[in-house]
Design an enzyme around this catalytic site. Structure first.
Site, PDB file in Angstrom:
ATOM      1  N   TYR A  25       0.829  -1.196   0.000  1.00  0.00           N
ATOM      2  CA  TYR A  25       0.000   0.000   0.000  1.00  0.00           C
ATOM      3  C   TYR A  25       0.870   1.256   0.000  1.00  0.00           C
ATOM      4  O   TYR A  25       0.599   2.217  -0.730  1.00  0.00           O
ATOM      5  CB  TYR A  25      -0.914   0.001   1.232  1.00  0.00           C
ATOM      6  CG  TYR A  25      -1.701   1.288   1.400  1.00  0.00           C
ATOM      7  CD1 TYR A  25      -2.847   1.516   0.646  1.00  0.00           C
ATOM      8  CD2 TYR A  25      -1.289   2.271   2.297  1.00  0.00           C
ATOM      9  CE1 TYR A  25      -3.566   2.700   0.781  1.00  0.00           C
ATOM     10  CE2 TYR A  25      -2.003   3.452   2.442  1.00  0.00           C
ATOM     11  CZ  TYR A  25      -3.139   3.663   1.685  1.00  0.00           C
ATOM     12  OH  TYR A  25      -3.834   4.841   1.811  1.00  0.00           O
ATOM     13  N   SER A 107      -3.782  12.304   8.155  1.00  0.00           N
ATOM     14  CA  SER A 107      -4.768  12.021   7.114  1.00  0.00           C
ATOM     15  C   SER A 107      -6.149  11.771   7.705  1.00  0.00           C
ATOM     16  O   SER A 107      -6.286  11.219   8.807  1.00  0.00           O
ATOM     17  CB  SER A 107      -4.333  10.786   6.324  1.00  0.00           C
ATOM     18  OG  SER A 107      -5.351  10.348   5.442  1.00  0.00           O
ATOM     19  N   GLN A 128      -5.285  16.829   7.310  1.00  0.00           N
ATOM     20  CA  GLN A 128      -5.660  16.728   5.899  1.00  0.00           C
ATOM     21  C   GLN A 128      -7.102  16.274   5.781  1.00  0.00           C
ATOM     22  O   GLN A 128      -7.524  15.306   6.424  1.00  0.00           O
ATOM     23  CB  GLN A 128      -4.739  15.735   5.173  1.00  0.00           C
ATOM     24  CG  GLN A 128      -5.124  15.435   3.733  1.00  0.00           C
ATOM     25  CD  GLN A 128      -6.072  14.252   3.623  1.00  0.00           C
ATOM     26  OE1 GLN A 128      -6.089  13.374   4.483  1.00  0.00           O
ATOM     27  NE2 GLN A 128      -6.871  14.239   2.573  1.00  0.00           N
ATOM     28  N   TYR A 130     -10.358  14.981   3.485  1.00  0.00           N
ATOM     29  CA  TYR A 130     -11.054  14.475   2.312  1.00  0.00           C
ATOM     30  C   TYR A 130     -12.512  14.919   2.427  1.00  0.00           C
ATOM     31  O   TYR A 130     -13.110  14.813   3.507  1.00  0.00           O
ATOM     32  CB  TYR A 130     -10.997  12.957   2.237  1.00  0.00           C
ATOM     33  CG  TYR A 130      -9.680  12.394   1.773  1.00  0.00           C
ATOM     34  CD1 TYR A 130      -9.110  12.812   0.576  1.00  0.00           C
ATOM     35  CD2 TYR A 130      -9.002  11.433   2.526  1.00  0.00           C
ATOM     36  CE1 TYR A 130      -7.904  12.288   0.140  1.00  0.00           C
ATOM     37  CE2 TYR A 130      -7.798  10.897   2.100  1.00  0.00           C
ATOM     38  CZ  TYR A 130      -7.257  11.333   0.910  1.00  0.00           C
ATOM     39  OH  TYR A 130      -6.061  10.824   0.473  1.00  0.00           O
ATOM     40  N   THR A 156      -7.270  18.006   0.257  1.00  0.00           N
ATOM     41  CA  THR A 156      -6.854  17.222  -0.906  1.00  0.00           C
ATOM     42  C   THR A 156      -7.901  17.338  -2.004  1.00  0.00           C
ATOM     43  O   THR A 156      -9.083  17.086  -1.788  1.00  0.00           O
ATOM     44  CB  THR A 156      -6.640  15.748  -0.519  1.00  0.00           C
ATOM     45  OG1 THR A 156      -5.545  15.677   0.398  1.00  0.00           O
ATOM     46  CG2 THR A 156      -6.310  14.903  -1.747  1.00  0.00           C
ATOM     47  N   ARG A 165      -5.527   0.921  -8.203  1.00  0.00           N
ATOM     48  CA  ARG A 165      -4.249   0.499  -7.634  1.00  0.00           C
ATOM     49  C   ARG A 165      -4.225  -1.024  -7.589  1.00  0.00           C
ATOM     50  O   ARG A 165      -4.819  -1.651  -6.713  1.00  0.00           O
ATOM     51  CB  ARG A 165      -4.077   1.116  -6.246  1.00  0.00           C
ATOM     52  CG  ARG A 165      -4.195   2.644  -6.286  1.00  0.00           C
ATOM     53  CD  ARG A 165      -4.351   3.258  -4.912  1.00  0.00           C
ATOM     54  NE  ARG A 165      -4.637   4.683  -5.010  1.00  0.00           N
ATOM     55  CZ  ARG A 165      -4.904   5.470  -3.973  1.00  0.00           C
ATOM     56  NH1 ARG A 165      -4.908   4.963  -2.750  1.00  0.00           N
ATOM     57  NH2 ARG A 165      -5.155   6.754  -4.149  1.00  0.00           N
ATOM     58  N   LYS A 252      -3.948  20.712  -1.803  1.00  0.00           N
ATOM     59  CA  LYS A 252      -3.045  19.646  -2.253  1.00  0.00           C
ATOM     60  C   LYS A 252      -3.600  18.954  -3.496  1.00  0.00           C
ATOM     61  O   LYS A 252      -4.772  18.579  -3.530  1.00  0.00           O
ATOM     62  CB  LYS A 252      -2.850  18.620  -1.136  1.00  0.00           C
ATOM     63  CG  LYS A 252      -1.901  17.467  -1.477  1.00  0.00           C
ATOM     64  CD  LYS A 252      -1.737  16.563  -0.263  1.00  0.00           C
ATOM     65  CE  LYS A 252      -0.762  15.425  -0.534  1.00  0.00           C
ATOM     66  NZ  LYS A 252      -1.336  14.401  -1.443  1.00  0.00           N
ATOM     67  N   HIS A 276      -0.511  12.913  -6.107  1.00  0.00           N
ATOM     68  CA  HIS A 276      -0.903  11.906  -5.124  1.00  0.00           C
ATOM     69  C   HIS A 276       0.083  10.737  -5.100  1.00  0.00           C
ATOM     70  O   HIS A 276      -0.299   9.572  -4.953  1.00  0.00           O
ATOM     71  CB  HIS A 276      -2.319  11.401  -5.389  1.00  0.00           C
ATOM     72  CG  HIS A 276      -3.080  11.068  -4.139  1.00  0.00           C
ATOM     73  ND1 HIS A 276      -3.943  11.957  -3.540  1.00  0.00           N
ATOM     74  CD2 HIS A 276      -3.096   9.963  -3.343  1.00  0.00           C
ATOM     75  CE1 HIS A 276      -4.473  11.401  -2.463  1.00  0.00           C
ATOM     76  NE2 HIS A 276      -3.966  10.187  -2.317  1.00  0.00           N
ATOM     77  N   ARG A 279      -0.470   7.772  -7.405  1.00  0.00           N
ATOM     78  CA  ARG A 279      -1.487   6.808  -7.004  1.00  0.00           C
ATOM     79  C   ARG A 279      -2.867   7.115  -7.577  1.00  0.00           C
ATOM     80  O   ARG A 279      -3.831   6.416  -7.286  1.00  0.00           O
ATOM     81  CB  ARG A 279      -1.574   6.744  -5.476  1.00  0.00           C
ATOM     82  CG  ARG A 279      -0.310   6.198  -4.847  1.00  0.00           C
ATOM     83  CD  ARG A 279      -0.285   6.366  -3.343  1.00  0.00           C
ATOM     84  NE  ARG A 279      -1.376   5.674  -2.662  1.00  0.00           N
ATOM     85  CZ  ARG A 279      -1.412   4.357  -2.455  1.00  0.00           C
ATOM     86  NH1 ARG A 279      -0.421   3.587  -2.906  1.00  0.00           N
ATOM     87  NH2 ARG A 279      -2.413   3.809  -1.801  1.00  0.00           N
TER      88      ARG A 279
END
Length: 379
Positions: A25, A107, A128, A130, A156, A165, A252, A276, A279
């Site tokens: 990961y 995060s 951060q 989301y 972000t 991924r 970001k 990112h 990713r």
């Protein structure tokens, strides 16, 4: 420890100590991983200008990022599941960063919660965000970050939908891990990791578990996170978040000049040139290759940082020379965390600082604040 001389040494140790699904990961990109590889390799194409017979005494890497003092222009990137690289990983990384004098960014998708990290640290950290479809949950996250004393919000922008991924899909990645024969074997072959995880209650997304509506058990939690990232996120939402937060805001995920102009108009304190970590959009250019173009476009309007591909102090210096005021390391600190816990994160920071300091001296500079494009070799 004496044989750990570069970030690659920490990476090798982490690979031996962290179960494959979690190491992969941290150490993978989207699809063919071409952008992930370019993030690193494009730094190698930038050559430095060697200078001699200059005063190299009293050197300093100290500077500021968004007006906050830092011992070097490096912050720890927001990385999901850091607490699966090592038990209580986000807490340990935050402590190491605070002691070293650089920012730690927690995060949204961390294993340790905002409150966990705040209770275990003495200095403010960054959070951060989301943006989820559940806007009440977003408001709650922002309020929790305020209560915890976070000194900046990092929003972000490049994860409205999840990039493909392959390694994560093949590994069946989850937090906590599933108890299939494959996953049990991966954990059994990493006994130190297992002992650490047995000694903590932090094994899932604690910023979400117990806070989000409709999440009553861990099996529904993973589905909720996959479904909740908001594909409708747009520039109007940035203004809404900025007003809710009311403090220093960093955007970001900027990788295009037009987006950089839009970001500068929001009044954000800084933007992070980032893909990112390779990713998300595989085939996108590397972060460092886009940095000069974005600096030329908005460098006089907003502070510019860079994330992606930094594996050494030389990379930090190159980014600063090309106009960045700050940089971020994600994988380097995760390798250190997986390898040695808090000691490993400190070691990663020491490696970056030592390499940046020596390189700066050999390029004829004593202060990181004096570094500019004059240290780069031009063909």
């Amino acid at each position: 420890m004496s044989t750990v001389l570069e970030i690659a040494d920490l990476k090798k140790l982490a690979q031996r100590r962290v179960p494959k699904m979690f190491f992969d990961y941290a150490d993978s990109g989207a699809w063919t991983e071409s952008t992930y590889r370019a993030n690193e390799s494009d730094f190698a194409n930038i050559k430095l200008r060697q200078r001699v017979l200059v005063d190299m005494t009293d050197r300093s890497l100290a500077t500021t990022m968004i007006g906050q003092n830092v011992t070097m222009p490096v912050a720890l990137s927001p990385t999901g599941l850091a607490g699966m690289q090592h038990a209580d990983g986000e807490i340990l990384a935050a402590q190491a960063a605070a002691e070293f004098g650089v920012p730690f960014t927690l995060s949204t998708m961390s294993i340790c919660s905002i409150e966990d990290v705040a209770a275990a640290t003495k200095k403010p950290f960054w959070f951060q965000l989301y943006v989820m479809k559940d806007r009440d949950f977003v408001r709650n996250l922002i309020e929790r970050a305020k209560v915890a004393g976070c000194s900046a919000l990092v929003l972000t922008l490049d994860l409205q939908i999840l990039g493909q991924r392959h390694k994560d899909l093949r590994n069946g990645l989850s937090a906590p891990p599933k108890f299939t024969p494959k996953h049990i074997w991966q954990m059994m072959t990493r006994p130190q990791w297992c002992l650490g995880m047995m000694g903590t209650q932090r094994r899932t997304f604690r910023n979400i578990d117990g806070h989000a509506k409709g999440v009553s058990d861990l099996s529904s939690l993973s589905s909720w996170t996959a479904e909740q990232f908001d594909p409708k996120l747009n520039w109007d939402d940035v203004e809404w978040i900025k007003n809710l937060w009311g403090g220093p805001l960093i955007l970001k995920g900027i990788l295009d000049e037009e987006d950089a102009l839009m970001a500068a108009k929001t009044g954000a304190d800084a933007i992070i040139v980032s893909n990112h970590g390779g990713r998300q959009l595989d085939g996108a250019p590397s972060s460092i290759s886009m940095l000069p173009r974005i600096v030329d476009t908005v460098g006089d309007k907003v502070e510019i940082h860079l994330d992606g591909g930094i594996r050494s102090g030389q990379d930090v210096l190159k980014a600063i020379a090309l106009g960045a005021k700050g940089t971020y390391i994600g994988r380097p600190f995760l390798y250190g965390l997986g390898a040695m816990g808090k000691t490993g994160v400190t070691k990663a920071l020491e490696i970056i600082a030592r390499e940046a300091d020596i390189t700066m001296a050999l390029c004829g500079k004593r202060r990181i604040t004096d570094v500019d494009s004059s240290i780069l070799h031009k063909d």
